[in-house]
Design an enzyme around this catalytic site. Sequence first.
Site, PDB file in Angstrom:
ATOM      1  N   TYR A 159       0.850  -1.250   0.121  1.00  0.00           N
ATOM      2  CA  TYR A 159       0.046  -0.189  -0.038  1.00  0.00           C
ATOM      3  C   TYR A 159       0.705   1.362   0.095  1.00  0.00           C
ATOM      4  O   TYR A 159       0.674   2.182  -0.801  1.00  0.00           O
ATOM      5  CB  TYR A 159      -0.912  -0.018   1.238  1.00  0.00           C
ATOM      6  CG  TYR A 159      -1.593   1.143   1.341  1.00  0.00           C
ATOM      7  CD1 TYR A 159      -2.912   1.326   0.769  1.00  0.00           C
ATOM      8  CD2 TYR A 159      -1.237   2.034   2.312  1.00  0.00           C
ATOM      9  CE1 TYR A 159      -3.694   2.753   0.980  1.00  0.00           C
ATOM     10  CE2 TYR A 159      -2.063   3.028   2.835  1.00  0.00           C
ATOM     11  CZ  TYR A 159      -3.160   3.491   1.995  1.00  0.00           C
ATOM     12  OH  TYR A 159      -3.955   4.444   2.323  1.00  0.00           O
ATOM     13  N   LYS A 163       0.986   5.019  -2.229  1.00  0.00           N
ATOM     14  CA  LYS A 163       0.645   6.471  -1.890  1.00  0.00           C
ATOM     15  C   LYS A 163       1.798   7.360  -2.048  1.00  0.00           C
ATOM     16  O   LYS A 163       1.586   8.692  -2.273  1.00  0.00           O
ATOM     17  CB  LYS A 163       0.296   6.312  -0.492  1.00  0.00           C
ATOM     18  CG  LYS A 163      -0.748   5.750   0.146  1.00  0.00           C
ATOM     19  CD  LYS A 163      -2.092   6.348  -0.709  1.00  0.00           C
ATOM     20  CE  LYS A 163      -3.243   5.657  -0.803  1.00  0.00           C
ATOM     21  NZ  LYS A 163      -4.416   6.391  -1.450  1.00  0.00           N
TER      22      LYS A 163
HETATM   23  P1  NAP Z   1     -13.487   3.881   2.552  1.00  0.00           P
HETATM   24  O1  NAP Z   1     -14.393   4.405   3.751  1.00  0.00           O
HETATM   25  O2  NAP Z   1     -13.198   2.296   2.590  1.00  0.00           O
HETATM   26  O3  NAP Z   1     -13.895   4.137   1.080  1.00  0.00           O
HETATM   27  C1  NAP Z   1     -13.334   3.789   0.114  1.00  0.00           C
HETATM   28  C2  NAP Z   1     -13.859   4.244  -1.245  1.00  0.00           C
HETATM   29  O4  NAP Z   1     -12.941   3.871  -2.467  1.00  0.00           O
HETATM   30  C3  NAP Z   1     -15.411   3.702  -1.552  1.00  0.00           C
HETATM   31  O5  NAP Z   1     -16.074   4.785  -1.981  1.00  0.00           O
HETATM   32  C4  NAP Z   1     -15.213   2.622  -2.326  1.00  0.00           C
HETATM   33  O6  NAP Z   1     -16.425   2.462  -3.187  1.00  0.00           O
HETATM   34  C5  NAP Z   1     -14.031   3.143  -3.504  1.00  0.00           C
HETATM   35  N1  NAP Z   1     -13.308   1.976  -4.149  1.00  0.00           N
HETATM   36  C6  NAP Z   1     -12.692   0.843  -3.282  1.00  0.00           C
HETATM   37  N2  NAP Z   1     -12.057  -0.022  -4.237  1.00  0.00           N
HETATM   38  C7  NAP Z   1     -12.574   0.407  -5.500  1.00  0.00           C
HETATM   39  C8  NAP Z   1     -12.306   0.189  -6.670  1.00  0.00           C
HETATM   40  N3  NAP Z   1     -11.804  -1.274  -6.935  1.00  0.00           N
HETATM   41  N4  NAP Z   1     -12.949   0.716  -7.599  1.00  0.00           N
HETATM   42  C9  NAP Z   1     -13.624   1.856  -7.366  1.00  0.00           C
HETATM   43  N5  NAP Z   1     -13.765   2.442  -6.188  1.00  0.00           N
HETATM   44  C10 NAP Z   1     -13.342   1.692  -5.316  1.00  0.00           C
HETATM   45  O7  NAP Z   1     -11.821   4.479   2.380  1.00  0.00           O
HETATM   46  P2  NAP Z   1     -11.321   5.837   2.971  1.00  0.00           P
HETATM   47  O8  NAP Z   1     -10.690   5.577   4.182  1.00  0.00           O
HETATM   48  O9  NAP Z   1     -12.281   6.907   2.862  1.00  0.00           O
HETATM   49  O10 NAP Z   1     -10.298   6.324   1.917  1.00  0.00           O
HETATM   50  C11 NAP Z   1     -10.214   6.733   1.010  1.00  0.00           C
HETATM   51  C12 NAP Z   1      -8.976   7.192   0.281  1.00  0.00           C
HETATM   52  O11 NAP Z   1      -8.229   7.984   1.538  1.00  0.00           O
HETATM   53  C13 NAP Z   1      -7.978   5.946   0.031  1.00  0.00           C
HETATM   54  O12 NAP Z   1      -7.389   6.154  -1.108  1.00  0.00           O
HETATM   55  C14 NAP Z   1      -6.927   5.812   1.224  1.00  0.00           C
HETATM   56  O13 NAP Z   1      -5.815   4.947   0.968  1.00  0.00           O
HETATM   57  C15 NAP Z   1      -6.699   7.170   1.608  1.00  0.00           C
HETATM   58  N6  NAP Z   1      -6.394   7.277   3.076  1.00  0.00           N
HETATM   59  C16 NAP Z   1      -7.362   7.049   3.952  1.00  0.00           C
HETATM   60  C17 NAP Z   1      -6.797   6.961   5.331  1.00  0.00           C
HETATM   61  C18 NAP Z   1      -7.761   6.439   6.429  1.00  0.00           C
HETATM   62  O14 NAP Z   1      -7.099   6.443   7.659  1.00  0.00           O
HETATM   63  N7  NAP Z   1      -8.873   6.401   6.192  1.00  0.00           N
HETATM   64  C19 NAP Z   1      -5.535   7.420   5.527  1.00  0.00           C
HETATM   65  C20 NAP Z   1      -4.803   7.810   4.569  1.00  0.00           C
HETATM   66  C21 NAP Z   1      -5.197   7.767   3.312  1.00  0.00           C
HETATM   67  P3  NAP Z   1     -17.254   1.240  -2.967  1.00  0.00           P
HETATM   68  O15 NAP Z   1     -18.355   1.657  -2.034  1.00  0.00           O
HETATM   69  O16 NAP Z   1     -18.095   0.773  -4.137  1.00  0.00           O
HETATM   70  O17 NAP Z   1     -16.732  -0.024  -2.489  1.00  0.00           O
END
Ligand code: NAP
Length: 256
Positions: A159, A163
């Site tokens: 991962y 990033k």
């Molecule tokens: P989340 O709640 O799990 O949401 C993930 C989103 O990505 C959902 O809308 C999901 O759609 C979509 N997604 C997942 N797999 C996909 C695919 N194969 N094709 C199209 N859409 C897909 O996660 P989040 O925490 O909001 O994460 C959003 C971003 O922030 C990510 O890139 C993550 O790496 C980054 N981030 C998060 C954190 C954290 O602590 N949460 C920290 C740093 C960075 P579906 O509903 O259709 O599955």
Amino acid sequence: MLLTDKNVIITGASRGIGRAAALECARQGANVVIGYSGSPSSRSTVDELIKEIETLGQRAVAVGAPAGDPETGELLVEAAVSNFGGVDVFVNNAGICPFHSFLDMPRELYLETVNTNLNGAFFAVQAAANQMKRQGRGGAIIAVSSISALVGGGMQTHYTPTKAGLLSLMQSCAIALGPYGIRCNALLPGTIETDINKDDLADQGKRDYMASRTPLGRLGRPEDLAGPIVFLASEMAQYVTGASLLVDGGMYVNLQ
Ligand code: NAP
């Protein structure tokens, strides 16, 4: 209203950070293309989000397509053009983080993570940028990277490179797209409570530890990222490109 009449595409907007960003963009006057995986289980939350955005007086459409598919970016752009007339802001946010140890990492899991988080982002950013160039009025591209672009994670060896790759993509695209008035920036969230880390944070000891590492004293919420995304998308950031913004409650600097 920082985004009046702007047309915004946000990938991964059905849940978590993307959803909070979609709502804030709509509150700030934007129409939104909601990208999601196309999974039937996400459709009802997407329909609810469309209704919420319409209640705010803005328009929204959804495109369900795998982020790792090189054609998905074109589909998102086509939806923005046919429904709203163009694209002003592209937020690449979709991502997965299936924790796994390194030595026995399944090849498929590595490839799926890199494809979803980074390869698909490359083609989607390219599609959005070409549309912005055709329109001739500039634009803003934001990649949701991570604090993991800067620090390692033993269970995230598949991962963290994605990033770091997104951060690097925004730096290079800032140079490639600056002549067209297209700004490219990376957002680096810390630990934000969403579905992506639900299992990891189910451990109360881990939650307390992560909160204790955070100078602001709590884990992040999706809404904490919405303001910074709107800022980078808006004219308030008109001279900001090639930059990265940590939104982590101070976690990164809290080493000693
Ligand atoms: P989340 O709640 O799990 O949401 C993930 C989103 O990505 C959902 O809308 C999901 O759609 C979509 N997604 C997942 N797999 C996909 C695919 N194969 N094709 C199209 N859409 C897909 O996660 P989040 O925490 O909001 O994460 C959003 C971003 O922030 C990510 O890139 C993550 O790496 C980054 N981030 C998060 C954190 C954290 O602590 N949460 C920290 C740093 C960075 P579906 O509903 O259709 O599955």
